[in-house]
Scaffold this active site. Structure first.
Site, PDB file in Angstrom:
ATOM      1  N   GLU A 121     -10.573   4.031   0.212  1.00 50.05           N
ATOM      2  CA  GLU A 121     -10.869   2.531   0.489  1.00 50.05           C
ATOM      3  C   GLU A 121     -11.570   1.759   1.361  1.00 50.05           C
ATOM      4  O   GLU A 121     -12.676   0.890   1.406  1.00 50.05           O
ATOM      5  CB  GLU A 121      -9.529   1.576   0.707  1.00 50.05           C
ATOM      6  CG  GLU A 121      -8.522   1.329  -0.430  1.00 50.05           C
ATOM      7  CD  GLU A 121      -7.192   1.744   0.105  1.00 50.05           C
ATOM      8  OE1 GLU A 121      -6.363   1.683   1.620  1.00 50.05           O
ATOM      9  OE2 GLU A 121      -5.914   2.265  -0.286  1.00 50.05           O
TER      10      GLU A 121
ATOM     11  N   GLU B 135      -6.977  12.622  -2.352  1.00 47.48           N
ATOM     12  CA  GLU B 135      -6.259  10.863  -2.354  1.00 47.48           C
ATOM     13  C   GLU B 135      -7.433  10.350  -3.781  1.00 47.48           C
ATOM     14  O   GLU B 135      -7.651   9.430  -3.651  1.00 47.48           O
ATOM     15  CB  GLU B 135      -6.180  10.228  -1.771  1.00 47.48           C
ATOM     16  CG  GLU B 135      -5.762  10.524  -0.632  1.00 47.48           C
ATOM     17  CD  GLU B 135      -5.045   9.271   0.175  1.00 47.48           C
ATOM     18  OE1 GLU B 135      -3.927   8.865   0.182  1.00 47.48           O
ATOM     19  OE2 GLU B 135      -5.956   8.531   0.453  1.00 47.48           O
TER      20      GLU B 135
ATOM     21  N   ASN C 129       0.074   5.807   6.471  1.00 48.87           N
ATOM     22  CA  ASN C 129      -0.867   4.932   6.012  1.00 48.87           C
ATOM     23  C   ASN C 129      -0.751   3.693   6.153  1.00 48.87           C
ATOM     24  O   ASN C 129      -0.297   3.175   4.646  1.00 48.87           O
ATOM     25  CB  ASN C 129      -1.977   5.513   5.399  1.00 48.87           C
ATOM     26  CG  ASN C 129      -3.337   5.029   5.388  1.00 48.87           C
ATOM     27  OD1 ASN C 129      -3.525   3.947   6.611  1.00 48.87           O
ATOM     28  ND2 ASN C 129      -4.080   4.495   4.145  1.00 48.87           N
TER      29      ASN C 129
ATOM     30  N   GLY D 219      -1.855   2.901  -4.887  1.00 47.22           N
ATOM     31  CA  GLY D 219      -1.120   2.255  -5.063  1.00 47.22           C
ATOM     32  C   GLY D 219      -1.405   1.854  -6.866  1.00 47.22           C
ATOM     33  O   GLY D 219      -1.230   0.603  -6.596  1.00 47.22           O
TER      34      GLY D 219
ATOM     35  N   SER E  98       0.768   7.194  -4.481  1.00 45.03           N
ATOM     36  CA  SER E  98       1.363   6.886  -4.769  1.00 45.03           C
ATOM     37  C   SER E  98       2.818   8.067  -4.777  1.00 45.03           C
ATOM     38  O   SER E  98       3.861   8.353  -6.091  1.00 45.03           O
ATOM     39  CB  SER E  98       1.834   6.533  -6.640  1.00 45.03           C
ATOM     40  OG  SER E  98       0.512   5.489  -6.495  1.00 45.03           O
TER      41      SER E  98
ATOM     42  N   LYS F 155      -1.853   1.135   6.699  1.00 43.67           N
ATOM     43  CA  LYS F 155      -3.301   0.523   5.920  1.00 43.67           C
ATOM     44  C   LYS F 155      -3.526  -1.346   6.838  1.00 43.67           C
ATOM     45  O   LYS F 155      -2.948  -1.047   7.874  1.00 43.67           O
ATOM     46  CB  LYS F 155      -3.047   0.237   4.033  1.00 43.67           C
ATOM     47  CG  LYS F 155      -3.014   1.335   3.733  1.00 43.67           C
ATOM     48  CD  LYS F 155      -3.591   1.253   1.945  1.00 43.67           C
ATOM     49  CE  LYS F 155      -3.235   2.698   1.718  1.00 43.67           C
ATOM     50  NZ  LYS F 155      -3.601   2.942   0.362  1.00 43.67           N
TER      51      LYS F 155
ATOM     52  N   HIS G  96     -11.054   7.642   3.860  1.00 48.10           N
ATOM     53  CA  HIS G  96     -10.723   7.257   3.033  1.00 48.10           C
ATOM     54  C   HIS G  96     -10.844   6.538   1.946  1.00 48.10           C
ATOM     55  O   HIS G  96     -12.174   5.840   2.304  1.00 48.10           O
ATOM     56  CB  HIS G  96      -9.180   6.199   3.889  1.00 48.10           C
ATOM     57  CG  HIS G  96      -8.063   5.593   2.925  1.00 48.10           C
ATOM     58  ND1 HIS G  96      -8.536   4.430   1.219  1.00 48.10           N
ATOM     59  CD2 HIS G  96      -7.462   6.112   2.617  1.00 48.10           C
ATOM     60  CE1 HIS G  96      -7.282   4.797   1.139  1.00 48.10           C
ATOM     61  NE2 HIS G  96      -6.282   5.642   1.681  1.00 48.10           N
TER      62      HIS G  96
HETATM   63  P1  13P Z   1       0.065   4.715  -1.660  1.00 47.22           P
HETATM   64  O1  13P Z   1       0.525   5.792  -1.316  1.00 47.22           O
HETATM   65  O2  13P Z   1       0.457   3.198  -1.676  1.00 47.22           O
HETATM   66  O3  13P Z   1      -0.551   4.651  -3.244  1.00 47.22           O
HETATM   67  O4  13P Z   1      -1.023   5.079  -0.972  1.00 47.22           O
HETATM   68  C1  13P Z   1      -1.972   6.358  -0.557  1.00 47.22           C
HETATM   69  C2  13P Z   1      -3.244   6.211   0.592  1.00 47.22           C
HETATM   70  O5  13P Z   1      -4.005   5.517  -0.011  1.00 47.22           O
HETATM   71  C3  13P Z   1      -2.194   6.615   1.667  1.00 47.22           C
HETATM   72  O6  13P Z   1      -4.116   7.348   2.236  1.00 47.22           O
END
Ligand code: 13P
Length: 260
Positions: free
Chosen positions: A99, A174, A12, A180, A221, A14, A97
């Protein structure tokens, strides 16, 4: 009959990478990713790079996905992209997601509409669920995840499984506190959340066979250095990778680890 679950790794991206940067990253990744067999690999760049990425992936066994979409097939929805537009370019779409839930007001209800629209348009949704740190610390993980699963999957009808028995819906667990932050869940902790909470909740809706055949991923992560540990767990079928999916030297070894 329960189907053997094929390892699955999606990146992903982003809101990272211009078209030129996306082309470069994908070109650098293709040889390493192509060399790994027995793993389903998917790249989810921003909308603006999807066409370029799709063209580069032509003839490879690497799929692509969008990071979001609207549920309506067309209309006056400025700034939105419809499921059939996504389906012109992708096989997959990430839905719900954290976010999007946190910053863009997505709810279990909008997630539900999007899941249904994705399936109707032949897309495989990757539905994201996860508890916040606060919920985790308050002991609410089970409650939160069950609500997200039942709310997101209300009246969802899965297309008939093809001969391979593959379920056309993927769930990504997640935990919000692991995204992140560099602070991944423990592999055994994530495994038991998936095995003890998520698969049983899916079984309640779709039955045991679907729950045992569905690919369920961990995200948060994931890096080259910890991927193997996650993939060694019996209930973790792969990963949804954020930051590390933007680096060839991270993402390729993660996919390799899934193939081991
Ligand atoms: P990170 O791998 O950067 O922690 O993000 C995970 C994520 O949100 C994947 O959709």
């Amino acid at each position: 009959m329960t189907t053997k679950r094929i390892p699955f790794v999606a990146g992903n991206w982003k809101m990272f990478k211009t078209i030129a940067e996306a082309r470069q990253l994908v070109s650098e990744m293709i040889p390493g990713l192509q060399a790994v067999k027995g793993v389903e690999k998917v790249l989810c760049p921003p909308y603006t790079s999807l066409l370029a990425v799709k063209a580069l992936l032509e003839g490879t066994d690497i799929g692509c996905g969008a990071q979001n979409m609207h549920w309506e097939s067309s209309g006056a929805f400025t700034g939105e992209i419809s499921p059939n537009m996504v389906a012109e370019l992708c096989q997959y779409v990430i839905i719900g997601h954290s976010e999007r839930r946190t910053y863009f007001g997505e709810t279990d209800e909008t997630v539900n509409r999007k899941i249904k629209a994705a399936l109707i348009n032949g897309l495989i949704p990757i539905m994201c669920i996860g508890e916040t740190l606060q919920e985790n610390e308050a002991g609410l993980t089970k409650q939160v995840l069950e609500k997200q699963i039942t709310g997101g999957l209300v009246e969802v009808v899965l297309p008939k499984a093809n001969q391979t028995g593959k379920v056309n819906l993927i769930i990504a667990y997640e935990p919000v506190w692991a995204i992140g932050t560099g602070k991944a869940a423990t592999s055994t902790g994530a495994d038991s959340v998936i095995g003890d909470i998520i698969r049983p909740a899916v079984a309640k809706i779709f039955g045991d066979e679907v729950a045992q055949s569905m690919q369920i991923l961990y995200g948060g992560s994931v890096k080259a250095s910890n991927a193997q540990e996650f993939f060694a767990q019996p209930n973790i079928d792969g990963a949804l990778v954020g930051g590390a999916s933007l680096k060839v030297e991270e993402f390729v070894p993660i996919v390799q680890a899934a193939g081991n």
